[in-house]
Write an enzyme that holds these catalytic residues in place. Structure first.
Site, short mmCIF file in Angstrom:
data_model
loop_
_atom_site.label_atom_id
_atom_site.label_comp_id
_atom_site.label_asym_id
_atom_site.label_seq_id
_atom_site.Cartn_x
_atom_site.Cartn_y
_atom_site.Cartn_z
N GLU A 90 0.83 -1.20 0.00
CA GLU A 90 0.00 0.00 0.00
C GLU A 90 0.87 1.25 0.00
OE1 GLU A 90 -3.40 -1.84 2.97
OE2 GLU A 90 -2.34 -0.02 3.52
N CYS A 103 3.24 8.47 1.43
CA CYS A 103 3.66 7.55 2.49
C CYS A 103 3.99 6.21 1.84
CB CYS A 103 2.52 7.44 3.50
SG CYS A 103 2.91 6.36 4.85
N CYS A 110 5.31 -7.05 8.02
CA CYS A 110 6.25 -6.47 8.98
C CYS A 110 6.46 -7.45 10.12
CB CYS A 110 5.68 -5.15 9.52
SG CYS A 110 6.80 -4.33 10.66
N CYS A 114 3.60 -4.30 16.20
CA CYS A 114 3.11 -3.26 17.12
C CYS A 114 1.64 -3.55 17.39
CB CYS A 114 3.30 -1.87 16.51
SG CYS A 114 5.03 -1.51 16.18
N CYS A 117 -1.25 -2.13 14.98
CA CYS A 117 -0.98 -1.98 13.55
C CYS A 117 -1.38 -3.23 12.76
CB CYS A 117 0.50 -1.69 13.35
SG CYS A 117 0.95 -1.61 11.62
N CYS A 332 -2.22 2.01 8.13
CA CYS A 332 -1.43 1.13 7.28
C CYS A 332 -1.83 -0.34 7.41
CB CYS A 332 0.07 1.37 7.45
SG CYS A 332 0.88 0.51 8.74
#
Ligand code: SF4
Length: 342
Positions: A90, A103, A110, A114, A117, A332
């Site tokens: 994205e 961005c 990932c 977190c 997220c 995100c």
């Protein structure tokens, strides 16, 4: 065949030299691809026919495939791209006054998980190549000829410093005067605080801005929100950040997602003010954008007001950001998740 967009300028000069071509050919190619945005070797008319044939036989020029584009009522645009291996990433374009900030993602998925997220939910798949990082800028720019991208933040899916070499190469390509020539101060690298790479970035002195995801000034709370903080503790991170401010002399940004009943009390604000007291910084306070994937709450207006009050009292420079693109899954990872992408 190799993707010519995976070469930095110096790498391309070396590669061409090794094949018997002059180094200046690399700058010509850069200027066609990144300056004039021509992605066909046969159209690079100031390059000799022999060299063009050589380029055609040895390199290809990749592109990203746009799968979906959504536009929010606040003007935020979100792009979902498909890569050659069918992975998806994205990219979000955020208009704000004269700025048009892109961005950019740096990884597929990932590994840092977190707690708020969506990108971390399915874990890490792979690093993006530099062609896929700069490709996001090039593809979005095609849509934005009248209002071009003015700024780049490496703040999309993935942790930029976890893909260090390709990040640095991409910054080199984006800022090279023969191509895109974006000002270094218009680029911001965001990190959760990977200390060894952060030190390396400071040593390279690339001239780009830095943004550190803080989300709590309390070490224990921060570790709950960001598991990586157990490996790279807050007090060590703050030392490195102070070093950045001393050496680079550019104000640093701390990102702080304000989550209702988690890190949004006056006491939390007081800790934040104390922690950042002697740092040349600004804090971006971003009220949490609720997602069906987590139980976290949006902060109430009383929490936001109380938090801001304390920061004002301690003269902390801060911006209270409105959540952007809330109607188009702009946090995100949310668009990928909506499309069932892994
Ligand atoms: S906030 Fe950044 S580092 Fe943390 S899981 Fe999401 S993409 Fe990864």
């Amino acid at each position: 065949m190799e993707d010519i967009k995976d070469f930095g300028l110096e790498e391309l000069k070396e590669s061409l030299l090794n094949k018997g071509y002059p180094r200046f050919l690399a700058r010509q190619v850069f200027s066609w691809i990144y300056g004039k945005r021509i992605e066909d070797f046969s159209l690079m008319t100031d390059i000799s026919r022999k060299a063009r044939k050589f380029l055609e036989n040895n390199f290809y020029i990749s592109g990203l495939k746009l799968l979906e584009k959504e536009t929010s009522i606040d003007g935020t645009e979100k792009f979902l791209f498909r890569l050659r291996d069918n992975s998806t990433i994205e990219t979000v374009l955020i208009p704000e006054g004269k700025r048009n900030t892109l961005c950019i993602s740096t990884q597929v998925g990932c590994r840092f998980r977190c707690a708020f997220c969506v990108s971390g939910i399915n874990g890490f798949k792979r690093n993006l190549k530099s062609s896929e990082i700069t490709g996001q800028y090039l593809e979005v720019s095609r849509f934005k000829k009248t209002k071009p991208v003015t700024n780049i933040v490496f703040m999309g899916i993935g942790e930029p410093l976890d893909n260090f070499d390709n990040l640095v190469k991409s910054i080199g390509i984006l800022t090279d005067p023969s191509g895109i020539s974006l000002g270094k101060k218009r680029i911001c690298v965001s990190t959760v605080g990977i200390i060894p790479e952060l030190k390396e970035l400071i040593a390279l002195n690339l001239g780009v801005k830095l943004s550190v995801s803080l989300h709590s000034a309390d070490a224990f709370k921060r570790e709950k929100l960001m598991p990586i903080a157990k490996k790279y503790p807050l007090d060590e991170l703050i030392k490195v950040v102070k070093d950045f401010c001393r050496k680079i002399k550019v104000p640093l940004t701390f990102e702080y997602i304000l989550i209702g009943k988690v890190n949004s009390s006056r006491q939390d604000a007081l800790k934040l003010a104390k922690l950042t007291k002697n740092i040349n910084c600004k804090v971006n306070i971003i009220p949490y954008n609720p997602s069906s994937y987590f139980k976290w709450l949006k902060p109430s207006s009383e929490e936001i007001e109380g938090f801001s009050d304390v920061l004002r009292k301690y003269n902390l420079l801060f911006t209270l950001r409105k959540p952007k693109g809330w109607d188009i899954n702009a946090a995100c990872g949310q668009l990928r998740a909506k499309f069932g992408c892994k």
